[in-house]
Design an enzyme around this catalytic site. Structure first.
Site, PDB file in Angstrom:
ATOM      1  N   ARG A   7      17.453  34.516  78.044  1.00 24.85           N
ATOM      2  CA  ARG A   7      18.595  33.423  78.227  1.00 24.85           C
ATOM      3  C   ARG A   7      19.437  34.742  78.103  1.00 24.85           C
ATOM      4  NH1 ARG A   7      18.343  28.319  77.400  1.00 24.85           N
ATOM      5  NH2 ARG A   7      16.674  27.305  75.645  1.00 24.85           N
ATOM      6  N   ARG A  54      15.394  26.752  78.071  1.00 22.11           N
ATOM      7  CA  ARG A  54      15.681  25.042  78.764  1.00 22.11           C
ATOM      8  C   ARG A  54      17.676  25.477  78.887  1.00 22.11           C
ATOM      9  NH1 ARG A  54      16.202  21.170  73.614  1.00 22.11           N
ATOM     10  NH2 ARG A  54      16.489  22.928  72.720  1.00 22.11           N
ATOM     11  N   HIS A  85       9.000  34.280  74.877  1.00 19.71           N
ATOM     12  CA  HIS A  85      10.510  34.258  73.050  1.00 19.71           C
ATOM     13  C   HIS A  85      10.945  35.775  73.118  1.00 19.71           C
ATOM     14  CE1 HIS A  85      13.073  31.600  70.730  1.00 19.71           C
ATOM     15  NE2 HIS A  85      13.213  30.883  72.228  1.00 19.71           N
ATOM     16  N   TYR A 122      25.797  33.602  66.832  1.00 17.58           N
ATOM     17  CA  TYR A 122      24.405  33.748  66.020  1.00 17.58           C
ATOM     18  C   TYR A 122      25.013  34.555  65.072  1.00 17.58           C
ATOM     19  CZ  TYR A 122      22.878  29.603  68.942  1.00 17.58           C
ATOM     20  OH  TYR A 122      22.796  28.339  70.078  1.00 17.58           O
ATOM     21  N   ARG A 153      17.186  28.414  61.340  1.00 19.17           N
ATOM     22  CA  ARG A 153      18.232  28.669  61.485  1.00 19.17           C
ATOM     23  C   ARG A 153      18.151  26.710  61.348  1.00 19.17           C
ATOM     24  NH1 ARG A 153      19.409  30.269  67.377  1.00 19.17           N
ATOM     25  NH2 ARG A 153      18.665  27.871  68.145  1.00 19.17           N
TER      26      ARG A 153
END
Length: 236
Positions: A30, A60, A90, A123, A221
């Site tokens: 992302r 997503r 990822h 984050y 998380r």
């Protein structure tokens, strides 16, 4: 806490404008809208640098956005690789190659968070910036596999671990190593930061390590199927 803009974004901006930088390669899950990192990649490609981006399309809610900026990189002269069938990328990792006198030197950024300057403000992610030769060679091998093969990477050979074949068994072996230390009276300590923890083999291994006396500290998380503090099971 360090500023994402002053560290990671700066890394890409300086690489894009440095005349001695010959290549920038990165994986993207992302990147967000109006990304300063994507803008730096476009500038680098337009300047004639070897820019290679491995884009995950199964991000997503970000699929359309990823395709849009990937096209901008291609139009500027960069190369884009779109995912691997059956596997979700990822990894958040980037490689910069720079001329240093008569030799080429590699620099790597690896992080737990996305290359998104907006979510980086929300984050708590870790970043590693390094020119360690073993680590950067592993990352170079990773990009060679991602961009030159239709198969998922098999394994890295120096100091990095990669899914889907290598990470799980190696992680289990390291958990067992700490358990062996504890059983022999040498102590044992495991610290992990993960987005989620639901892999049954890992959870079971951590339970066994706890029972053997290993101190286990987890930062999770979201989903976590390990229940800490259960007497006789996860007291540690």
């Amino acid at each position: 806490f360090e500023s994402f803009d002053a560290t990671v974004v700066r890394f890409f901006k300086e690489a894009a404008t440095d005349p001695d930088v010959t290549a920038i390669k990165m994986t993207v899950y992302r990147a967000g809208e109006r990304s300063p990192i994507v803008a730096a990649l476009v500038d680098a490609a337009a300047a004639g640098k070897d820019v290679v981006v491995f884009v995950e399309l199964k991000a997503r809610f970000d699929e359309e956005r990823n395709i849009g900026w990937a096209k901008r990189v291609e139009e500027a002269g960069g190369r884009v690789v779109y995912g691997l069938v059956g596997v979700k990328n990822h990894a958040k990792v980037a490689l910069v190659v720079r001329r240093d006198g008569k030799r080429l030197r590699r620099y790597v950024h690896a992080g737990t968070g996305n290359y998104n300057a907006q979510t980086a403000k929300l984050y708590t992610d870790f970043s590693l910036m390094t020119s360690d030769e073993d680590l950067t060679a592993d990352v170079q091998d990773l990009f060679n596999e991602l961009t030159g093969s239709s198969r998922a990477p098999s394994q890295l050979t120096r100091c990095c671990l990669i899914s889907p074949k290598q990470l799980l068994p190696e992680l289990l072996s390291r958990i067992e190593r700490e358990a062996a230390h504890a059983r022999s009276g040498r102590g044992g300590h495991i610290r992990m930061k993960v987005n989620g923890l639901s892999e049954p083999e890992v959870v079971s291994a951590l339970f066994r390590a706890s029972q053997d006396g290993v101190r286990v500290e987890l930062v999770v998380r979201s989903v976590c199927t390990l229940r800490p503090g259960v007497t006789g099971t996860s007291e540690n």
